[in-house]
Every structure is written in C-alpha cells, then in structure tokens.
Design a protein around this motif. Structure first.
Motif, short mmCIF file in Angstrom:
data_model
loop_
_atom_site.label_atom_id
_atom_site.label_comp_id
_atom_site.label_asym_id
_atom_site.label_seq_id
_atom_site.Cartn_x
_atom_site.Cartn_y
_atom_site.Cartn_z
N ILE A 76 48.37 44.93 22.60
CA ILE A 76 49.52 45.21 23.60
C ILE A 76 50.97 44.61 22.73
CG2 ILE A 76 50.71 43.78 25.34
CD1 ILE A 76 48.51 42.37 26.03
N ARG A 77 51.50 46.28 23.18
CA ARG A 77 52.96 46.46 21.94
C ARG A 77 53.94 45.81 22.65
NH1 ARG A 77 55.42 52.51 23.64
NH2 ARG A 77 52.89 52.97 22.67
N VAL A 78 54.16 45.34 20.90
CA VAL A 78 55.77 43.73 21.61
C VAL A 78 56.78 44.92 22.82
CG1 VAL A 78 57.73 42.79 20.71
CG2 VAL A 78 55.32 43.33 19.79
N PRO A 79 57.37 44.35 23.68
CA PRO A 79 58.24 44.61 24.25
C PRO A 79 59.54 45.00 23.55
CG PRO A 79 57.27 42.88 25.81
CD PRO A 79 56.78 42.78 24.79
N PRO A 80 60.08 46.03 24.28
CA PRO A 80 61.63 46.81 23.88
C PRO A 80 62.32 45.46 23.85
CG PRO A 80 60.61 48.20 25.54
CD PRO A 80 59.46 47.33 25.13
N PRO A 81 63.57 46.37 23.21
CA PRO A 81 64.38 45.13 23.38
C PRO A 81 65.29 45.27 24.07
CG PRO A 81 65.18 46.24 21.50
CD PRO A 81 63.66 46.72 21.97
N ILE A 82 65.85 44.67 25.07
CA ILE A 82 67.03 44.19 25.92
C ILE A 82 68.38 43.89 26.42
CG2 ILE A 82 67.81 43.59 28.25
CD1 ILE A 82 64.67 43.27 29.22
N THR A 83 69.46 45.68 26.35
CA THR A 83 70.41 44.70 25.60
C THR A 83 71.57 45.12 27.23
OG1 THR A 83 69.94 46.83 23.99
CG2 THR A 83 72.74 46.48 24.08
N THR A 84 71.97 44.21 26.55
CA THR A 84 73.48 43.19 27.44
C THR A 84 74.63 43.80 27.04
OG1 THR A 84 73.74 41.11 27.36
CG2 THR A 84 71.43 41.99 28.31
N PRO A 85 76.18 43.46 28.03
CA PRO A 85 77.11 43.79 26.98
C PRO A 85 77.53 42.67 26.23
CG PRO A 85 77.23 44.22 29.59
CD PRO A 85 75.64 43.13 29.49
N PHE A 86 77.12 41.93 26.36
CA PHE A 86 77.15 40.24 25.43
C PHE A 86 76.56 40.29 23.90
CE2 PHE A 86 78.27 39.64 30.28
CZ PHE A 86 79.67 39.95 29.90
N PHE A 87 74.86 41.07 24.55
CA PHE A 87 74.25 40.34 23.18
C PHE A 87 72.80 41.16 23.58
CE2 PHE A 87 73.38 37.57 26.70
CZ PHE A 87 71.93 37.55 27.39
N THR A 88 71.79 41.65 22.49
CA THR A 88 70.71 42.26 22.82
C THR A 88 69.37 41.13 22.59
OG1 THR A 88 71.82 43.71 21.77
CG2 THR A 88 69.19 43.32 21.49
N ILE A 89 68.06 40.92 23.17
CA ILE A 89 67.31 40.75 23.49
C ILE A 89 66.13 41.14 22.28
CG2 ILE A 89 65.32 38.98 24.68
CD1 ILE A 89 67.50 38.73 26.81
N ASP A 90 65.30 40.77 21.29
CA ASP A 90 64.74 41.25 20.65
C ASP A 90 63.56 40.70 21.00
OD1 ASP A 90 63.31 42.20 18.88
OD2 ASP A 90 64.72 41.87 16.94
N PHE A 91 62.16 40.82 21.69
CA PHE A 91 60.67 40.74 21.48
C PHE A 91 60.68 40.43 20.66
CE2 PHE A 91 62.65 41.89 26.02
CZ PHE A 91 62.56 40.20 26.21
N THR A 92 60.60 40.64 19.57
CA THR A 92 60.51 40.31 18.29
C THR A 92 60.86 39.60 17.21
OG1 THR A 92 61.91 40.95 16.15
CG2 THR A 92 59.76 43.04 16.87
N GLU A 93 61.34 38.56 18.26
CA GLU A 93 61.60 37.12 17.88
C GLU A 93 61.28 36.38 19.01
OE1 GLU A 93 65.62 36.55 17.49
OE2 GLU A 93 66.14 38.13 15.79
N LYS A 94 60.87 34.81 18.09
CA LYS A 94 60.10 33.97 19.00
C LYS A 94 61.38 32.93 20.44
CE LYS A 94 56.92 33.66 16.86
NZ LYS A 94 55.49 33.82 17.06
N LEU A 95 62.87 32.94 19.94
CA LEU A 95 63.62 32.72 21.00
C LEU A 95 63.41 33.15 22.22
CD1 LEU A 95 65.59 30.34 20.07
CD2 LEU A 95 67.45 32.21 20.53
N PRO A 96 63.24 34.11 22.96
CA PRO A 96 62.97 34.88 24.01
C PRO A 96 61.99 34.03 24.88
CG PRO A 96 63.83 36.47 22.94
CD PRO A 96 63.59 35.01 21.96
#
Length: 327
Positions: A145-165
């Motif tokens: 399963i491919r890693v989901p692409p990042p989600i960009t908001t006006p304040f921050f970017t959620i990077d799903f290659t990281e564990k925090l999300p």
C-alpha cells in the motif's frame, strides 16, 4: 459538583497524550510502539465488548481485522482514487468487518462457549484460504500500500512518512472505540448483555432477545476491528495472508486481543489499554532483550496469562480496583 478522581485522571491522561508526542517526535521507534499500543488497545476493546460484556468468546477477530485491512489494500490496488486518498477505506473497512460480523454471528451464534469460539476460528481460516488463493487479492504475494500523500493546510503540512500523524489518528480511534463501549456498557443495552453473559437461558426466559442482541454486538465489534485493520494496513503499508505472526488473518492476530483483554481485565473499560501496554510495550522490550532466542517473549506472556487466569481472574485492572477504591 465536585469531579470524581476518575474524571480528573481521565482529563489529565488525555492532555498528556495530546502533548507528550510533541516532545518525542524524533524518536520514531518509540512512536511506532505507541501507535501499535493504541491500535491493539482498540482491537482488544472490540473483543472485550463481545466476550467480556456479552460472554461470547470469539477466536475470529482476525477475520474482521484482516478483512478491514484487505478492504484498504484491495481498494488501493484496484482503484486510482484510493491510491491518493486511502482514508475513506477506514469507514468502508469498518462496515466490511461489521457485515461479516452479522454473517458469522447469524451462523455461529447457534453454538455456545468453546464451540462458538472454534466456529469463528474456522471461519477465519476459510477466509484466509480464499484470500491466499485469489488473484483479486494478490494471493500469497500480498498487497503493498502506497504511503498516503501529504495533506497541506494553511498552517502546517501532515507528512504521512512520519509517525506523528499516525499517533494522533490511532489515539482518536482508540478514544472513540473506548467511549462507544463505555456508553454501551452503562446503558440498558449493557445490562442486557451482562444478563446474557451470566445466564443466557434465564435472560431469554425473562424476555431478552439474546440472538438479536448478540448480532448487534457482533456488528459493533466487527466495525471497530475493521476500522483498526484498515488503519493498520495503511500504516504498515503491506499486508499478506501468511500463517506467520504479522499476517492479518492468522490465529496469532486473533489471539492478541484475547491475551491483551484478559491481562488488562475483561469487562472493564481501561483493561484493554493496560493489557496492550504490557503485551506490546513489554513484549517489544523482551523481544529486543532476548534477541536470537525467538519465542522467549511468548513464554513470558504465557506465564503471565496462567498467573492471571488462576490468581487474578479480573485481570490487572480488576486487581488494582480491589486494592484501591476509585469512584
């Protein structure tokens, strides 16, 4: 009205859970362990509802968990939309688990006790063999399963290659599953479930529709397990139907929520979280300590299971509650 000690502790734990990972964001291995603890705590809570409160000891939760995982995997394998946005598969995986729960329950609830447990185990094995021999599911090769692409908001970017999300997603799912089971257990529905668990024949004599209640419980339990399975597939990025530990449709996966719940305390809300901390957290520590001695951690947990089974039937949380009065 003065808040109870339980409410104060709960609020304090939620605040700590929200803030703590910001301090350990760079410790990816530790975050990985916590993500697994939250995931298996939610899975164990789904088993706890069915077995702890309703008294239906399933050995087939790998079926709901695994088919939730395969829902996410198959959708990303065969559709372009889910390759870039796999998140709706969490809900779809939940409904697949729930519908399978009703289908399995409609057949297996004709049996009771160990016969019911063995029937659910057999249903899981049938599903595993179907997945193993189907080209549609990629058979024994499994699904990447491919890693989901990042989600960009006006304040921050959620990077799903990281564990925090994933920490926050699994935390939210665990809290929602715990809240759902808590609400149900405190309602009239929970009272009826306990009556079925304690004496099903007596409950039916008093007018309780045991079959319908157990089917509804299987629906909720399967839904939670399916959601957790879908999230697990997206997080791990690979699933397969192998018999080895780690396979999403194996007996090992079915045993995990059983072991976690019994260690922590069946028919309690906090028990699955305590059990998951011990099973996943301590288990990982022992696996590292024992190194090449594969399986030594399983012997350790086998001993814990026997001690709790014979000396503390209500699990660790039950033992703590018997020593400390918590309102």
């Amino acid at each position: 009205m003065k808040p109870s000690l339980r409410t104060i502790l709960l609020i304090a734990l939620i605040i700590i859970a929200l803030i703590a990972p910001l301090q350990i964001a760079t410790h990816t291995y530790l975050l990985h362990i916590i993500v697994l603890i939250f995931s298996f705590a939610a899975l164990a809570q789904s088993w706890n509802l069915l077995a702890g409160y309703a008294g239906q000891p399933s050995l087939g939760h790998a079926l709901f968990f695994g088919m939730g995982a395969y829902t996410a995997g198959i959708l990303t394998l065969h559709t372009e939309y889910f390759k870039t946005n796999p998140w709706p598969s969490l809900i779809l995986g939940g409904f697949v688990g729930a519908l399978l729960g009703i289908a399995i329950g409609a057949v297996c609830f004709r049996l009771r006790g160990p016969y019911f447990a063995l029937a659910t185990l057999a249903a899981t094995e049938v599903a595993r063999l179907i997945v193993m021999n189907s080209e549609f599911t990629n058979g024994a090769i499994g699904i990447t399963i491919r890693v989901p692409p990042p989600i960009t908001t006006p304040f921050f970017t959620i990077d799903f290659t990281e564990k925090l999300p994933y920490y926050y997603i699994t935390l939210v799912i665990m809290i929602l599953s715990f809240y759902a089971v808590y609400t149900l257990s405190k309602s009239r529905y929970g009272l009826l479930l306990r009556s079925i668990r304690d004496d099903e024949d007596a409950a039916m004599t008093l007018g309780v529709n045991a079959f319908r209640l157990k089917l509804f419980t299987m629906f909720i339990s399967g839904f939670i397990a399916g959601v957790v399975g879908s999230l697990y597939a997206i997080y791990i990025s690979y699933i397969d139907p192998a018999m080895d530990p780690g396979g999403v449709l194996t007996l090992f996966t079915s045993i995990e929520p059983v072991l976690i719940t019994i260690i922590g305390g069946a028919a309690t809300i906090i028990g699955p979280l305590i059990g998951s901390v011990i099973r996943v957290g301590v288990g990982e520590y022992l696996r590292v300590i024992f190194g090449w001695r594969a399986g030594m951690d399983l012997i350790f947990f086998g001993l814990i299971f026997l001690i709790i089974f014979f000396l503390a039937r209500k699990g660790i949380w039950g033992l703590i509650r018997s020593r400390i009065k918590i309102r």
